[in-house]
Design an enzyme around this catalytic site. Structure first.
Site, short mmCIF file in Angstrom:
data_model
loop_
_atom_site.label_atom_id
_atom_site.label_comp_id
_atom_site.label_asym_id
_atom_site.label_seq_id
_atom_site.Cartn_x
_atom_site.Cartn_y
_atom_site.Cartn_z
N CYS A 131 3.30 -11.87 20.97
CA CYS A 131 2.34 -11.34 20.00
C CYS A 131 2.74 -11.81 18.61
O CYS A 131 3.85 -11.51 18.14
CB CYS A 131 2.31 -9.80 20.04
SG CYS A 131 1.34 -9.13 18.68
N CYS A 141 -1.46 -6.32 23.30
CA CYS A 141 -0.36 -5.73 22.54
C CYS A 141 -0.74 -4.30 22.16
O CYS A 141 -1.81 -4.08 21.58
CB CYS A 141 -0.10 -6.56 21.28
SG CYS A 141 0.79 -5.64 20.03
N HIS A 173 0.85 -1.20 0.00
CA HIS A 173 0.00 0.00 0.00
C HIS A 173 0.88 1.24 0.00
O HIS A 173 2.11 1.13 -0.11
CB HIS A 173 -0.99 -0.02 1.17
CG HIS A 173 -0.35 -0.14 2.53
ND1 HIS A 173 0.53 0.78 3.02
CD2 HIS A 173 -0.48 -1.09 3.50
CE1 HIS A 173 0.92 0.44 4.24
NE2 HIS A 173 0.33 -0.71 4.54
N CYS A 194 3.48 -8.98 16.06
CA CYS A 194 4.79 -8.32 16.19
C CYS A 194 5.93 -9.32 16.09
O CYS A 194 7.10 -8.93 16.00
CB CYS A 194 4.93 -7.62 17.53
SG CYS A 194 3.72 -6.37 17.83
N HIS A 213 -1.25 -4.11 18.17
CA HIS A 213 -2.30 -4.89 17.50
C HIS A 213 -3.60 -4.98 18.28
O HIS A 213 -4.59 -5.49 17.76
CB HIS A 213 -1.77 -6.31 17.20
CG HIS A 213 -0.68 -6.30 16.17
ND1 HIS A 213 0.65 -6.17 16.49
CD2 HIS A 213 -0.73 -6.35 14.83
CE1 HIS A 213 1.37 -6.16 15.39
NE2 HIS A 213 0.56 -6.26 14.35
N LYS A 235 -5.15 4.85 11.19
CA LYS A 235 -4.18 3.89 10.68
C LYS A 235 -4.85 3.09 9.56
O LYS A 235 -6.02 2.75 9.67
CB LYS A 235 -3.81 2.96 11.85
CG LYS A 235 -2.49 2.29 11.68
CD LYS A 235 -2.06 1.59 12.94
CE LYS A 235 -0.90 0.68 12.55
NZ LYS A 235 -0.23 0.10 13.67
N LYS A 245 -7.31 -3.20 6.85
CA LYS A 245 -8.31 -3.85 6.01
C LYS A 245 -9.69 -3.66 6.61
O LYS A 245 -10.66 -3.38 5.92
CB LYS A 245 -8.00 -5.35 5.94
CG LYS A 245 -7.23 -5.73 4.70
CD LYS A 245 -7.27 -7.23 4.54
CE LYS A 245 -6.10 -7.66 3.68
NZ LYS A 245 -5.63 -9.00 3.95
N HIS A 297 4.23 1.34 2.08
CA HIS A 297 5.39 0.66 1.48
C HIS A 297 5.92 1.48 0.30
O HIS A 297 7.12 1.62 0.10
CB HIS A 297 5.01 -0.73 0.97
CG HIS A 297 4.34 -1.59 1.99
ND1 HIS A 297 3.01 -1.91 1.93
CD2 HIS A 297 4.81 -2.16 3.12
CE1 HIS A 297 2.69 -2.67 2.97
NE2 HIS A 297 3.76 -2.83 3.72
N1 MSP Z 1 9.44 -7.28 7.63
C1 MSP Z 1 9.56 -6.18 8.51
C2 MSP Z 1 10.79 -5.35 8.20
C3 MSP Z 1 12.07 -6.12 8.24
S1 MSP Z 1 13.42 -5.13 7.77
C4 MSP Z 1 14.74 -6.01 8.14
C5 MSP Z 1 8.35 -5.28 8.39
N2 MSP Z 1 7.63 -5.37 7.26
S2 MSP Z 1 6.34 -4.51 6.91
O1 MSP Z 1 5.81 -5.07 5.69
O2 MSP Z 1 5.47 -4.42 8.01
O3 MSP Z 1 6.88 -3.10 6.52
C6 MSP Z 1 7.04 -2.08 7.47
C7 MSP Z 1 7.54 -0.87 6.74
O4 MSP Z 1 6.68 -0.57 5.63
C8 MSP Z 1 7.60 0.39 7.53
O5 MSP Z 1 8.73 0.50 8.35
C9 MSP Z 1 7.56 1.41 6.44
O6 MSP Z 1 8.77 1.45 5.78
C10 MSP Z 1 6.52 0.83 5.51
N3 MSP Z 1 5.18 1.14 5.94
C11 MSP Z 1 4.16 0.27 6.11
N4 MSP Z 1 3.04 0.96 6.47
C12 MSP Z 1 3.32 2.28 6.55
C13 MSP Z 1 2.54 3.44 6.73
N5 MSP Z 1 1.26 3.41 6.98
N6 MSP Z 1 3.17 4.61 6.60
C14 MSP Z 1 4.49 4.73 6.27
N7 MSP Z 1 5.22 3.64 6.06
C15 MSP Z 1 4.73 2.41 6.35
O7 MSP Z 1 8.11 -4.51 9.30
#
Ligand code: MSP
Length: 631
Positions: free
Chosen positions: A127, A144, A19, A130, A147, A296, A299, A22
């Site tokens: 959790c 948590c 989304h 997490c 979550h 936040k 889904k 990312h």
């Molecule tokens: N797999 C772990 C990261 C491991 S790195 C060694 C993880 N994955 S995640 O899919 O949850 O991705 C988290 C990251 O995605 C956040 O740190 C950020 O970079 C990005 N984002 C996901 N949702 C976000 C928002 N709503 N806003 C901004 N960035 C966010 O954690």
């Protein structure tokens, strides 16, 4: 030897589709990578997917397929999304890649051999979301905090990493390298956390409970904890333990993450590196969270914003621009389509799009469709000075991760260039052949300014930059900051071509809906039909003369030309002197029934609005024809 630059994004979990959160991190990384390549640095940019652990195993089970099949499917969604967003990663890593598995096992063995991994019993609250144990005091109402779910109580024997041993070292390292974690608020957050004694980190899961992971090299019955596995991707991507690439890029490693994963990156990772005998990364850059509709994204709330939907609807560069311009790095931001459309219309369609289109149109008209040859003396230093200042601001934006500031600086320059047009009125100069030389120099300066803008925009909006360069006939490869600093380097004779509008203004349902929504909030008058509006005859009026109406402290008598001369009386005398107004082109209502004001007959009414500093009359930001109808 050129400098090196290494930029990483988090590797994303494959339990959900990408989304805008990312997309944001990855686009920021892309802008940085493009910029550092542009300034000649040896650049390596890595993103990828994090595929092991409970979370993925659970999601796969729900989907009725194996974890590997599941991971392949979602990992592909990420891998295929990036080119669609013009993301130029040099490498895409998956934690299921064989080389990564080997590197993880290599590091585990190294740390185990040095005595920093031990076997022990563990009991606690886990959790799954997490993927970690919580201390009781960390839970909020037994749940948590992230979550809002009740963690499972788990008791098992596991392997532990002696993280506590490195607590003091880490505190010192952060203090000695004040920008190790930036912006500062996140450094402070980590330091606050380190004020409490650091516990050792549980880094294994028994296979009896979870099989989807990397088997520990020193115990076949356990897999590696997903964070210990995932963080290592940053060195796998550099071929560690092979040192060729590693030596070049690791000392300059820049990690980019959001605040959600500060702890693993700010605490686990540096201590793991220390234990493995590897120097810490250079910087951890932490940004805030994108929310949607002020909450936040989730889904269940149905407020997930998908990057490709926005790209398809508004175009990629507009999407990239909005994300980068709207978020202050480090702080949270709220995504709203309404704000997006507003920015698109004002910054992109109005400021940038109009500048490019009117410059090209005029340059084609006044310079025979080619970049003109000019006499050195005629060069304008004001625009060049402004360009140099902009370059410095953009450079500093990149150095301290304030990409929004870099964009603000570029837009200041765009507006300075727009004002340069208004101030020089090429259309007036164009009427008299005697002005040819001056006009040519002005057009040349404007084309150089477009080149500056295109270069500065390249990392942010690559397609737009290219379109602008094509229109001004630039096909050089040395398009970088240094070439801006050199100044006027456009090749005389290069063909100018008018392209399609860069950013068509968006007038869409959304805007209408917005109006409807607003009508209840901003006290609009009742709706009228177009026919009713069309009864109002609005005209461009050129003010020929102005004088105070005797005995009135606010009325001015204006003689205006709207194709015919007439008198109007306007209540702007407190905010404008007659001299301010003479020569201005304004908007008047030309078919109002005449009225007598303080004894003077008025044949029309000018349009104005209130500001904090008094009234301001409506004028034009482009040359308007006297008497022209306003629609
Ligand atoms: N797999 C772990 C990261 C491991 S790195 C060694 C993880 N994955 S995640 O899919 O949850 O991705 C988290 C990251 O995605 C956040 O740190 C950020 O970079 C990005 N984002 C996901 N949702 C976000 C928002 N709503 N806003 C901004 N960035 C966010 O954690």
């Amino acid at each position: 030897m050129p400098k090196s630059f290494y930029i990483t994004t988090p590797i994303y979990y494959v339990n959900a589709s990408p989304h805008i959160g990312h997309a944001y991190t990855t686009i920021v990384a892309d802008v940085l990578a493009r910029y550092h390549r542009m300034i000649g640095e040896n650049t390596f940019f890595v993103t990828g997917t994090d595929e092991h652990g409970d979370k993925i195993a659970e999601a796969a089970q729900k989907a009725g397929i194996t974890p590997k099949e599941y991971a392949d499917r979602i990992s592909d969604q990420f891998r295929n999304l990036w080119p669609e967003l013009s993301v130029t990663n040099d490498y895409f890593i998956r934690t299921t890649d064989t080389n990564h598995i080997e590197t993880v096992r290599n590091i585990l063995q190294k740390v185990y051999d040095s005595g920093d991994i031990y076997f022990g019993a563990y009991e606690g609250f886990y959790c799954v979301g997490c993927e970690r144990f919580y201390m009781e005091k960390e839970l909020v109402d037994g749940k948590c905090p992230d979550h809002q779910t009740k963690p499972e109580h788990r008791k098992e024997s596991n392997y532990f990493f002696r993280m506590s041993k490195y607590q003091d070292w880490l505190i010192n390292h952060i203090k000695q390298n004040p920008d190790f974690i930036r912006p500062e608020r996140y450094k402070n957050e980590v330091l606050a956390f380190l004020r409490e004694p650091l516990e050792d980190l549980c880094i294994s899961r028994p296979k009896s409970r979870l099989q989807w992971g990397i088997t520990l090299p020193f115990d076949q019955d356990y897999v590696t904890y997903v964070w210990f596995d995932a963080l290592i991707n940053y060195v796998t991507a550099l071929d560690y333990p092979d040192l060729d690439k590693f030596k070049m890029f690791w000392p300059v490693a820049e990690h980019l993450i959001a605040k959600d994963i500060l702890k693993p990156h700010g605490i686990y990772w540096p201590t793991m590196l220390k234990a493995a005998g590897i120097e810490p990364y250079r910087h951890l850059n932490v940004h805030g969270y994108w929310n949607s509709d002020q909450s936040k994204m989730s889904k269940s709330l149905g407020n997930i914003v998908r990057p490709l939907d926005l790209k398809d609807k508004y175009g990629l560069d507009a999407f990239r621009y909005f994300l980068l311009r709207d978020m202050v790095f480090g702080l949270d931001s709220n995504f709203s389509e309404e704000a997006f459309v507003q920015r698109l219309n004002s910054d992109l369609a109005n400021d940038l799009g109009n500048l490019v289109s009117r410059t090209i149109t005029m340059a084609i008209k006044y310079c025979d469709g080619k970049v003109p040859e000019i006499n050195l003396k005629e060069k304008n230093s004001a625009l060049h000075e402004a360009a140099l200042k902009t370059v410095a601001e953009v450079e500093s934006g990149f150095n301290d991760m304030s990409l929004h500031k870099a964009l603000i600086a570029i837009w200041d320059f765009i507006n300075i260039t727009n004002k340069y047009i208004v101030a020089n009125e090429p259309w007036t100069l164009g009427k008299d052949p005697a002005n040819k030389e001056k006009l040519t120099a002005i057009m040349y300066n404007l084309l150089v300014a477009l080149r500056v803008i295109a270069i500065l925009l390249k990392p942010f909006m690559p397609q737009t930059a290219e379109k602008i360069l094509r229109q001004i006939g630039v096909d050089e490869s040395n398009l970088d900051m240094a070439s801006i600093k050199k100044g006027d380097i456009l090749k005389a004779g290069s063909p100018l071509t008018r392209g399609e509008s860069l950013f068509p203004r968006i007038v869409q349902e959304k805007e209408n809906q917005t109006q409807e929504k607003k009508s209840s909030m901003i006290d609009l008058k009742p709706e009228i039909d177009y026919e009713e509006f069309a009864k109002v005859d609005l005209r461009v009026a050129n003010i020929l003369a102005a004088e105070p109406v005797p005995k009135s402290n606010k009325l001015l008598k204006l003689t205006v030309d709207i194709g015919e001369e007439r008198t109007i009386v306007a209540g702007v005398g407190k905010d404008y002197t007659p001299a301010d107004l003479i020569g201005k082109k304004i908007v008047i209502v030309a078919n109002l029934k005449p009225v007598k004001l303080m004894g003077v007959e008025s044949y029309g009414m000018l349009l104005a609005t209130d500001t904090d500093k008094g009234l301001t009359v409506l004028t034009f930001d482009r040359e308007a024809k006297t008497g022209a109808k306003i629609r």
